[in-house]
Design a protein around this motif. Structure first.
Motif, mmCIF file in Angstrom:
data_model
loop_
_atom_site.group_PDB
_atom_site.id
_atom_site.type_symbol
_atom_site.label_atom_id
_atom_site.label_comp_id
_atom_site.label_asym_id
_atom_site.label_seq_id
_atom_site.Cartn_x
_atom_site.Cartn_y
_atom_site.Cartn_z
ATOM 1 N N ILE A 21 -40.699 18.185 -64.551
ATOM 2 C CA ILE A 21 -41.839 18.615 -63.734
ATOM 3 C C ILE A 21 -41.711 18.058 -62.321
ATOM 4 N N CYS A 22 -41.039 16.921 -62.173
ATOM 5 C CA CYS A 22 -40.727 16.404 -60.844
ATOM 6 C C CYS A 22 -39.820 17.400 -60.115
ATOM 7 N N ALA A 23 -38.843 17.947 -60.846
ATOM 8 C CA ALA A 23 -37.975 18.982 -60.275
ATOM 9 C C ALA A 23 -38.771 20.239 -59.953
ATOM 10 N N GLY A 24 -39.767 20.556 -60.796
ATOM 11 C CA GLY A 24 -40.621 21.714 -60.538
ATOM 12 C C GLY A 24 -41.383 21.557 -59.229
ATOM 13 N N GLY A 25 -41.961 20.378 -59.007
ATOM 14 C CA GLY A 25 -42.646 20.117 -57.749
ATOM 15 C C GLY A 25 -41.695 20.153 -56.570
ATOM 16 N N PHE A 127 -36.414 32.915 -61.352
ATOM 17 C CA PHE A 127 -35.712 33.129 -62.622
ATOM 18 C C PHE A 127 -35.503 31.817 -63.377
ATOM 19 N N ILE A 128 -34.981 30.792 -62.693
ATOM 20 C CA ILE A 128 -34.677 29.544 -63.405
ATOM 21 C C ILE A 128 -35.949 28.775 -63.771
ATOM 22 N N CYS A 129 -36.992 28.896 -62.947
ATOM 23 C CA CYS A 129 -38.261 28.246 -63.296
ATOM 24 C C CYS A 129 -38.868 28.883 -64.541
ATOM 25 N N SER A 130 -38.746 30.197 -64.651
ATOM 26 C CA SER A 130 -39.242 30.887 -65.834
ATOM 27 C C SER A 130 -38.495 30.443 -67.082
ATOM 28 N N MET A 131 -37.185 30.314 -66.976
ATOM 29 C CA MET A 131 -36.391 29.853 -68.115
ATOM 30 C C MET A 131 -36.802 28.444 -68.530
ATOM 31 N N GLN A 132 -36.988 27.578 -67.539
ATOM 32 C CA GLN A 132 -37.380 26.204 -67.849
ATOM 33 C C GLN A 132 -38.764 26.153 -68.485
ATOM 34 N N TYR A 133 -39.697 26.918 -67.924
ATOM 35 C CA TYR A 133 -41.075 26.940 -68.439
ATOM 36 C C TYR A 133 -41.114 27.411 -69.891
ATOM 37 N N ASN A 134 -40.309 28.428 -70.199
ATOM 38 C CA ASN A 134 -40.313 28.982 -71.550
ATOM 39 C C ASN A 134 -39.544 28.111 -72.541
ATOM 40 N N ALA A 145 -46.256 21.984 -69.500
ATOM 41 C CA ALA A 145 -45.663 22.970 -68.596
ATOM 42 C C ALA A 145 -44.894 22.175 -67.556
ATOM 43 N N THR A 146 -43.633 22.526 -67.343
ATOM 44 C CA THR A 146 -42.792 21.704 -66.476
ATOM 45 C C THR A 146 -42.542 22.311 -65.102
ATOM 46 N N VAL A 147 -43.265 23.384 -64.748
ATOM 47 C CA VAL A 147 -43.046 23.983 -63.425
ATOM 48 C C VAL A 147 -44.336 24.174 -62.627
ATOM 49 N N PHE A 148 -45.502 23.969 -63.228
ATOM 50 C CA PHE A 148 -46.756 24.060 -62.476
ATOM 51 C C PHE A 148 -47.813 23.162 -63.105
ATOM 52 N N CYS A 149 -48.961 23.070 -62.427
ATOM 53 C CA CYS A 149 -49.937 22.009 -62.745
ATOM 54 C C CYS A 149 -51.217 22.464 -63.433
ATOM 55 N N THR A 150 -51.537 23.743 -63.402
ATOM 56 C CA THR A 150 -52.852 24.211 -63.839
ATOM 57 C C THR A 150 -53.210 23.740 -65.241
ATOM 58 N N ASN A 151 -52.298 23.901 -66.188
ATOM 59 C CA ASN A 151 -52.595 23.519 -67.562
ATOM 60 C C ASN A 151 -52.764 22.010 -67.711
ATOM 61 N N HIS A 152 -52.038 21.243 -66.903
ATOM 62 C CA HIS A 152 -52.179 19.789 -66.974
ATOM 63 C C HIS A 152 -53.566 19.343 -66.503
ATOM 64 N N LEU A 153 -54.083 20.005 -65.463
ATOM 65 C CA LEU A 153 -55.449 19.707 -65.020
ATOM 66 C C LEU A 153 -56.447 20.038 -66.119
ATOM 67 N N ARG A 154 -56.265 21.213 -66.732
ATOM 68 C CA ARG A 154 -57.162 21.651 -67.805
ATOM 69 C C ARG A 154 -57.121 20.686 -68.986
ATOM 70 N N GLN A 155 -55.918 20.337 -69.412
ATOM 71 C CA GLN A 155 -55.776 19.450 -70.567
ATOM 72 C C GLN A 155 -56.316 18.045 -70.277
ATOM 73 N N THR A 156 -56.178 17.585 -69.040
ATOM 74 C CA THR A 156 -56.737 16.287 -68.671
ATOM 75 C C THR A 156 -58.248 16.296 -68.851
ATOM 76 N N GLY A 157 -58.892 17.357 -68.359
ATOM 77 C CA GLY A 157 -60.343 17.468 -68.504
ATOM 78 C C GLY A 157 -60.782 17.530 -69.954
ATOM 79 N N ILE A 158 -60.062 18.311 -70.748
ATOM 80 C CA ILE A 158 -60.404 18.460 -72.172
ATOM 81 C C ILE A 158 -60.341 17.116 -72.885
#
Length: 216
Positions: A21-25, A127-134, A145-158
Motif C-alpha cells: 500500500i506504500c507502493a500504491g500511495g 493495469f498493474i494496480c488492478s492486478m495488485q488490488y485483485n 486494499a493495497t492501492v487505495f484508502c476508502t475501504n481502510h477509512l470505512r473499516q477503521t470507523g466500523i
C-alpha cells in the motif's frame, strides 16, 4: 490473540500489505505529480469524468476516460485467470509472480523519455494496480486494499464503533489500528514519491520498484 498465533502465508502477512500500500500511495502521487494530474490507483474519478463527458455530449473525451477504465478491468480479468491457472499447476504462487511482473513493468516505465505521452504510463499503472488490488485481498484474515484508502477509512470507523460498544473486545481495536497503519503507509508512499518526483521526474517511479523488490 488467535489471529497472531495462526500460521499465515507470507503473502498474507501484515508487513506485505503495508509495503504494497506504500507502493500504491507512491504510484498515485507519481501519476498525479508528473503524469497528467490523474490518480491511477482506482477508477471512481474516471467513471465520474466519463459520465460528465457523456452528459456534455463530448464523446471523444468520454472515450479518453474509457481507456483507463478498460485497462483496470483487463488487469482484474488477467490476474483472476492467472491465479486460477497457477493454483492448478502449482508452480510459483501467483502473488509472487504478480509482484515480479509489477516490478519489471515499473522499471521499464522509468526508462521512458519525458516526451512520451502520459497516457502510456497512466494506462500501464492502471493495469498493474488492478492486478495488485485483485491479488492481495487480505492480511492475517483482515480484508485489505493495497492501492487505495476508502475501504481502510470505512473499516477503521466500523471497528472503532465495535470497540466502543465492547471495550474488552481488543480484536476490534487491533483491526482498527491495522487499517490506520495502512492509511499511514499510503501517505508515507505519497510523500516520498512527491519529493523524489521533483528531483528525478519519470525515473522517480523506480522508488516503487524498490518497494516491490522488498516484497518479492
Amino acid at each position: 490473540m488467535e489471529e497472531e498465533k495462526k500460521d499465515f502465508l507470507e503473502c498474507e502477512r501484515m508487513w506485505v500489505c503495508a509495503v504494497l500500500i506504500c507502493a500504491g500511495g507512491y504510484l498515485g502521487a507519481f501519476t498525479y505529480s508528473i503524469r497528467g494530474g490523474v490518480f491511477c490507483n482506482a477508477q471512481s474519478a474516471n467513471f465520474v469524468l466519463f459520465s460528465m463527458a457523456v452528459g456534455n455530449l463530448n464523446f471523444k473525451k468520454a472515450l479518453y476516460y474509457f481507456i483507463p477504465m478498460s485497462a483496470y478491468l483487463l488487469g482484474a480479468i488477467i490476474s483472476e485467470i492467472c491465479a486460477t491457472t497457477n493454483r492448478k499447476h502449482k508452480v510459483f504462487r501467483w502473488e509472487t509472480i504478480c509482484v515480479g511482473l509489477e516490478m519489471i513493468v515499473i522499471i521499464i516505465l522509468g526508462f521512458l523519455p519525458e516526451t512520451v505521452p502520459y497516457q502510456i504510463s497512466q494506462v500501464t499503472i492502471n493495469f498493474i494496480c488492478s492486478m495488485q488490488y485483485n491479488t492481495f485481498r487480505q492480511a492475517q484474515n483482515i480484508p485489505m486494499a493495497t492501492v487505495f484508502c476508502t475501504n481502510h477509512l470505512r473499516q477503521t470507523g466500523i471497528h472503532i464503533v465495535k470497540w466502543m460498544k465492547r471495550k474488552e473486545d481488543s480484536a476490534s481495536m487491533r483491526r482498527a489500528l491495522s487499517h490506520v497503519g495502512m492509511l499511514f503507509m499510503f501517505v508515507v508512499g505519497g510523500i516520498i514519491s512527491t519529493v523524489l518526483c521533483k528531483y528525478f521526474l519519470g525515473k522517480a517511479i523506480w522508488g516503487a520498484a524498490i518497494l516491490m523488490l522488498v516484497v518479492f
